[in-house]
Design an enzyme around this catalytic site. Structure first.
Site, PDB file in Angstrom:
ATOM      1  CG  ASP A 176      -0.386  -0.067   2.524  1.00 57.59           C
ATOM      2  OD1 ASP A 176       0.848  -0.185   2.621  1.00 57.59           O
ATOM      3  OD2 ASP A 176      -1.152   0.015   3.520  1.00 57.59           O
ATOM      4  CB  SER A 177       4.594   1.683  -0.164  1.00 58.82           C
ATOM      5  OG  SER A 177       4.790   0.538  -0.976  1.00 58.82           O
ATOM      6  CG  ASP A 195       0.511  -4.130   1.953  1.00 61.52           C
ATOM      7  OD1 ASP A 195       0.704  -5.103   2.714  1.00 61.52           O
ATOM      8  OD2 ASP A 195       1.284  -3.154   1.874  1.00 61.52           O
ATOM      9  CE  LYS A 249       3.333  -5.951   3.734  1.00 58.80           C
ATOM     10  NZ  LYS A 249       2.783  -4.800   4.492  1.00 58.80           N
ATOM     11  CD  GLU A 275       0.545  -1.523   8.000  1.00 55.33           C
ATOM     12  OE1 GLU A 275       0.185  -0.733   8.908  1.00 55.33           O
ATOM     13  OE2 GLU A 275       1.002  -1.139   6.916  1.00 55.33           O
ATOM     14  CD  GLU A 320       8.074  -0.289   7.392  1.00 49.51           C
ATOM     15  OE1 GLU A 320       7.128  -1.025   7.048  1.00 49.51           O
ATOM     16  OE2 GLU A 320       8.267   0.849   6.934  1.00 49.51           O
TER      17      GLU A 320
END
Ligand code: KIV
Length: 256
Positions: A25-26, A64, A94, A96, A163
């Site tokens: 999602d970057s 993501d 993925k 978080e 991270e």
């Protein structure tokens, strides 16, 4: 692993035998120009996921789950992970978070969708963290990260991204887990590494974290090529004869 967001880049990475491609999602930052990843939507992830999947024949494609696509409920998490696999052609998703999203990880995994977890500096929580800060530096925070890593493993995650945490802490977590750790700003003690490709190619200058190594200066090469192109268009040297299509003179004669 590296991130990618489009077909051509994914194809190049696949050919270079990059093991895993993350449609991160970057993309909110490096593709769409947002300040953070908060505004990225399911539609954005599906659109870019499917493009990457078309280019990646051998690499594992992880997509993501965007902000608020899994935090709201276990049901939402399974439905949205399913969409990323079905419409976005992800091999895995993925998300978080640690123990607080363990139920979501277990339910998504039970649905047959592999889950990669993500701990440490999790960008969707940037407002809670108060900025891009290294995580896990105090004893309490470090212990919490270890507990979260064990919780996501227990819930069924097949790997975990670490991270922006101290290298020695990442090495301890890596030793305690049986699943692989993938580091970004977490030192060499992780099982694998990931970088955002625009960072490692010198294509994104808005914000360059300390952990980034620039493996090539593609940004400068691109700017020089763009300048050469406009120069040649303006002085008339491009397009030249070899870039031009021809027509028979007898056809031309009939046009006058
Ligand atoms: O979105 C992303 O690119 C990521 C990586 C930084 C791990 O989550």
């Amino acid at each position: 692993m590296l991130t990618a967001y489009d077909y051509s880049t994914a194809k190049l990475m696949d050919e270079a035998e990059i093991n895993g491609i993350l449609v991160g999602d970057s993309l909110g930052n490096v593709i769409l120009g947002y300040e953070d990843t908060i505004s990225v939507t399911m539609e954005d992830m599906i659109h870019h996921g499917a493009a990457v999947a078309r280019g990646a024949k051998n690499s594992l494609v992880v997509v993501d789950m965007p902000f608020m696509s899994y935090q709201t409920s276990v049901y939402d998490a399974v439905v949205n992970a399913g969409r990323l696999m079905k419409e976005g052609r992800a091999n895995a998703v993925k998300l978080e978070g640690g123990a607080t999203v363990a139920e979501q990880i277990a339910a998504i995994t039970d649905a047959g969708i592999p889950v990669m977890a993500h701990l440490g500096l999790t960008p969707q929580s940037i407002n809670a963290f108060g900025g891009n800060k290294v995580q896990g530096k105090s004893e309490e925070a470090a212990k919490k990260l270890i507990e979260d890593a064990l919780a996501v493993q227990e819930a069924g995650a097949f790997a975990v991204v670490l991270e922006c945490i101290p290298a020695k802490l990442a090495a301890i977590i890596t030793e305690k887990l049986t699943i692989p750790t993938i580091g970004i700003g977490a030192g060499a003690g992780c099982d694998g590494q990931i970088l955002v490709y625009q960072d490692m190619l010198g294509m994104f200058s808005d914000y360059v974290p300390k952990f980034v190594k620039q493996f090539a200066d593609v940004g400068t090469v691109m700017k020089e090529a763009f300048a050469a192109y406009i120069g040649e268009v303006q002085d008339g040297s491009y397009p030249a004869e070899e870039h031009t299509f021809q027509i028979n003179d007898d056809v031309l004669d009939k046009l006058y």
